[in-house]
Design a protein around this motif. Structure first.
Motif, PDB file in Angstrom:
ATOM      1  N   ILE A   1      53.161  12.162  67.197  1.00 35.73           N
ATOM      2  CA  ILE A   1      53.029  10.778  67.661  1.00 35.73           C
ATOM      3  C   ILE A   1      51.624  10.528  68.186  1.00 35.73           C
ATOM      4  O   ILE A   1      51.004   9.503  67.874  1.00 35.73           O
ATOM      5  N   ALA A   2      51.088  11.448  68.961  1.00 35.36           N
ATOM      6  CA  ALA A   2      49.730  11.302  69.498  1.00 35.36           C
ATOM      7  C   ALA A   2      48.708  11.229  68.370  1.00 35.36           C
ATOM      8  O   ALA A   2      47.774  10.414  68.413  1.00 35.36           O
ATOM      9  N   LYS A   3      48.869  12.051  67.335  1.00 29.84           N
ATOM     10  CA  LYS A   3      47.952  12.053  66.190  1.00 29.84           C
ATOM     11  C   LYS A   3      48.043  10.722  65.441  1.00 29.84           C
ATOM     12  O   LYS A   3      47.014  10.123  65.082  1.00 29.84           O
ATOM     13  N   LEU A   4      49.255  10.236  65.212  1.00 28.81           N
ATOM     14  CA  LEU A   4      49.429   8.966  64.505  1.00 28.81           C
ATOM     15  C   LEU A   4      48.848   7.801  65.306  1.00 28.81           C
ATOM     16  O   LEU A   4      48.221   6.904  64.736  1.00 28.81           O
ATOM     17  N   GLU A   5      49.041   7.811  66.614  1.00 26.66           N
ATOM     18  CA  GLU A   5      48.474   6.752  67.453  1.00 26.66           C
ATOM     19  C   GLU A   5      46.953   6.789  67.420  1.00 26.66           C
ATOM     20  O   GLU A   5      46.298   5.745  67.382  1.00 26.66           O
TER      21      GLU A   5
ATOM     22  N   THR B   1      54.656  19.592  67.372  1.00 32.79           N
ATOM     23  CA  THR B   1      55.810  18.974  68.009  1.00 32.79           C
ATOM     24  C   THR B   1      55.813  17.468  67.726  1.00 32.79           C
ATOM     25  O   THR B   1      54.800  16.903  67.309  1.00 32.79           O
ATOM     26  N   ASN B   2      56.957  16.851  67.956  1.00 31.04           N
ATOM     27  CA  ASN B   2      57.048  15.401  67.763  1.00 31.04           C
ATOM     28  C   ASN B   2      56.034  14.669  68.630  1.00 31.04           C
ATOM     29  O   ASN B   2      55.427  13.687  68.199  1.00 31.04           O
TER      30      ASN B   2
END
Length: 87
Positions: free
Chosen positions: A7-11, A2-3
């Motif tokens: 986002i959590a992975k990129l952060e 999911t988005n």
């Protein structure tokens, strides 16, 4: 994925890069990030700029954005966190 998960992975990845950068700075006490409070950067600029004044950092950031027509950022030199950005 999911988005929200993306986002959590990129952060998380970004925080790992910041930690790696902080570790590298420990091995290079003469690096400008160890001497100045703010680092100003732009993808197309040949070098980063450094200053202890947030007002000057924001001004340089705007100048870089105009000159290179790209996003420019001001980072806290110690934490690598973005303080100001402009596109």
């Amino acid at each position: 994925m999911t988005n929200k998960e993306i986002i959590a992975k990129l952060e998380s990845d970004l925080e790992q890069l910041r930690e790696w950068g902080r570790e590298c700075l420990k091995n290079d006490p003469n690096h400008p990030r160890n001497k100045f409070k703010y680092t100003i950067g732009c993808a197309d600029a040949p070098d980063d700029l450094y200053t202890n004044s947030l007002k000057k950092a924001k001004s340089l950031c705007l100048e870089m954005c105009d000159k290179y027509n790209r996003m420019s950022v001001v980072e806290d030199s110690k934490t690598w966190k973005t303080v100001f950005s402009v596109c």
